[in-house]
Design a protein around this motif. Structure first.
Motif, PDB file in Angstrom:
ATOM      1  N   MET A 110       0.851  -1.187   0.000  1.00 30.10           N
ATOM      2  CA  MET A 110       0.000   0.000   0.000  1.00 30.10           C
ATOM      3  C   MET A 110       0.883   1.233   0.000  1.00 30.10           C
ATOM      4  O   MET A 110       1.992   1.218   0.507  1.00 30.10           O
ATOM      5  CB  MET A 110      -0.829   0.050   1.291  1.00 30.10           C
ATOM      6  N   VAL A 111       0.327   2.304  -0.536  1.00 30.60           N
ATOM      7  CA  VAL A 111       1.013   3.603  -0.437  1.00 30.60           C
ATOM      8  C   VAL A 111      -0.001   4.666  -0.042  1.00 30.60           C
ATOM      9  O   VAL A 111      -1.158   4.619  -0.479  1.00 30.60           O
ATOM     10  CB  VAL A 111       1.742   3.970  -1.754  1.00 30.60           C
TER      11      VAL A 111
ATOM     12  N   ARG B  72       1.996  10.319  12.724  1.00 31.28           N
ATOM     13  CA  ARG B  72       3.017  10.230  11.677  1.00 31.28           C
ATOM     14  C   ARG B  72       4.119  11.241  11.899  1.00 31.28           C
ATOM     15  O   ARG B  72       3.845  12.390  12.265  1.00 31.28           O
ATOM     16  CB  ARG B  72       2.355  10.493  10.306  1.00 31.28           C
ATOM     17  N   GLY B  73       5.339  10.811  11.712  1.00 31.29           N
ATOM     18  CA  GLY B  73       6.474  11.734  11.784  1.00 31.29           C
ATOM     19  C   GLY B  73       7.000  12.006  10.384  1.00 31.29           C
ATOM     20  O   GLY B  73       6.254  11.921   9.402  1.00 31.29           O
ATOM     21  N   ILE B  74       8.301  12.349  10.296  1.00 30.61           N
ATOM     22  CA  ILE B  74       8.932  12.517   8.985  1.00 30.61           C
ATOM     23  C   ILE B  74      10.236  11.728   8.932  1.00 30.61           C
ATOM     24  O   ILE B  74      11.181  12.113   8.256  1.00 30.61           O
ATOM     25  CB  ILE B  74       9.177  14.007   8.629  1.00 30.61           C
TER      26      ILE B  74
ATOM     27  N   ILE C 110       4.556   5.607   3.010  1.00 29.71           N
ATOM     28  CA  ILE C 110       3.827   6.870   3.205  1.00 29.71           C
ATOM     29  C   ILE C 110       4.717   8.013   2.710  1.00 29.71           C
ATOM     30  O   ILE C 110       5.901   8.082   3.074  1.00 29.71           O
ATOM     31  CB  ILE C 110       3.490   7.111   4.693  1.00 29.71           C
ATOM     32  N   PHE C 111       4.160   8.856   1.871  1.00 30.28           N
ATOM     33  CA  PHE C 111       4.845  10.079   1.469  1.00 30.28           C
ATOM     34  C   PHE C 111       4.221  11.267   2.188  1.00 30.28           C
ATOM     35  O   PHE C 111       3.018  11.262   2.471  1.00 30.28           O
ATOM     36  CB  PHE C 111       4.723  10.309  -0.039  1.00 30.28           C
TER      37      PHE C 111
ATOM     38  N   SER D  71       8.206   9.385   3.998  1.00 29.24           N
ATOM     39  CA  SER D  71       9.305   9.834   3.152  1.00 29.24           C
ATOM     40  C   SER D  71       8.867  11.066   2.373  1.00 29.24           C
ATOM     41  O   SER D  71       7.692  11.208   2.044  1.00 29.24           O
ATOM     42  CB  SER D  71       9.696   8.697   2.195  1.00 29.24           C
ATOM     43  N   PRO D  72       9.824  11.957   2.084  1.00 32.56           N
ATOM     44  CA  PRO D  72       9.441  13.220   1.452  1.00 32.56           C
ATOM     45  C   PRO D  72       9.025  13.059  -0.008  1.00 32.56           C
ATOM     46  O   PRO D  72       9.709  12.351  -0.764  1.00 32.56           O
ATOM     47  CB  PRO D  72      10.722  14.065   1.551  1.00 32.56           C
ATOM     48  N   LEU D  73       7.934  13.701  -0.372  1.00 34.50           N
ATOM     49  CA  LEU D  73       7.609  13.878  -1.791  1.00 34.50           C
ATOM     50  C   LEU D  73       7.808  15.370  -2.039  1.00 34.50           C
ATOM     51  O   LEU D  73       6.872  16.159  -2.100  1.00 34.50           O
ATOM     52  CB  LEU D  73       6.181  13.424  -2.098  1.00 34.50           C
TER      53      LEU D  73
END
Ligand SMILES: [Zn+2]
Length: 218
Positions: A1-2, A126-128, A172-173, A145-147
């Motif tokens: 999943m994303v 959620r964090g980063i 997760i972005f 993760s960064p988008l």
């Protein structure tokens, strides 16, 4: 999943960002702070009440990012409780069917003191911290993760997708604006489309955080 998530959130995330998601059969999670709604800031204009209602009724998720966009490490228990309650009632006032089930830490800064409090109030936080959520997942500090064009390119995005497929994990972005000339915290439609197509190529469902948690059975 994303899962594709947007923080704060700029009007371009609710516009171009949501449209791109919908074109690929996906929905996103928007972590919103009531104090930023419809407000100008250095890099963008905050999304409007109307945009929030449209997102909500189109199946996107409205989630919590504190009311005042405060660093959780600087909030005591009472102050965090006020932030949560004020944000809940703010979005309930916009549309009474909006409930905030999930949380993202402003600035990605978690606090070991606030974590148990947030765990009682939300299904996840959620964090980063980048990486794929796999094996033992900390629901109260989900990796994202960064988008963000300043931080990642198409090849970098592909590497995360490959890792998600090989681990069977949940990717997760996070990002902010979606614009041809993005802020240092946002992405171009080109990069976002690249990520959405990467998901489609791998047959990965594009789901909100709430929906991903349901599928995990959390
Ligand atoms: Zn934020």
């Amino acid at each position: 999943m994303v899962s594709f998530t947007f923080d704060d959130a700029p009007d371009s995330a609710a516009g171009e960002g949501a449209a791109l998601l919908e074109q690929h059969g996906g929905r996103g999670t928007f972590y919103l702070a009531g104090s930023l709604i419809d407000q100008p800031s250095v890099h963008w204009h905050g999304l409007s009440n109307d945009a929030i209602v449209r997102l909500h009724h189109t199946g996107h998720e409205i989630a919590c990012h504190t009311y005042s966009h405060r660093n959780s490490a600087r909030l005591d228990e009472a102050a965090m409780a006020r932030e949560i309650e004020r944000n809940r009632s703010f979005f309930h006032g916009i549309d009474s069917s909006i409930t905030l089930e999930n949380f993202a830490y402003p600035y990605g800064i978690a606090s070991v003191w606030r974590k148990p409090q947030l765990a009682k109030a939300f299904r996840s936080a959620r964090g980063i911290l980048p990486g794929v959520n796999s094996d033992v997942i900390d629901l109260q500090f989900l990796r994202a993760s960064p988008l963000i064009d300043c931080e990642i390119d198409g090849a970098g995005v592909d590497r995360y997708f490959d890792e998600a497929v090989s681990s069977g994990g949940w990717l997760i972005f996070y990002g902010h604006d979606v614009s041809d000339e993005p802020s240092p915290y946002g992405c171009t439609p080109h990069l976002m489309r690249h990520a959405l197509e990467a998901a489609c190529k791998r047959n990965m469902p594009i789901v909100t955080v709430a929906e991903a948690l349901r599928r995990i059975g959390a």
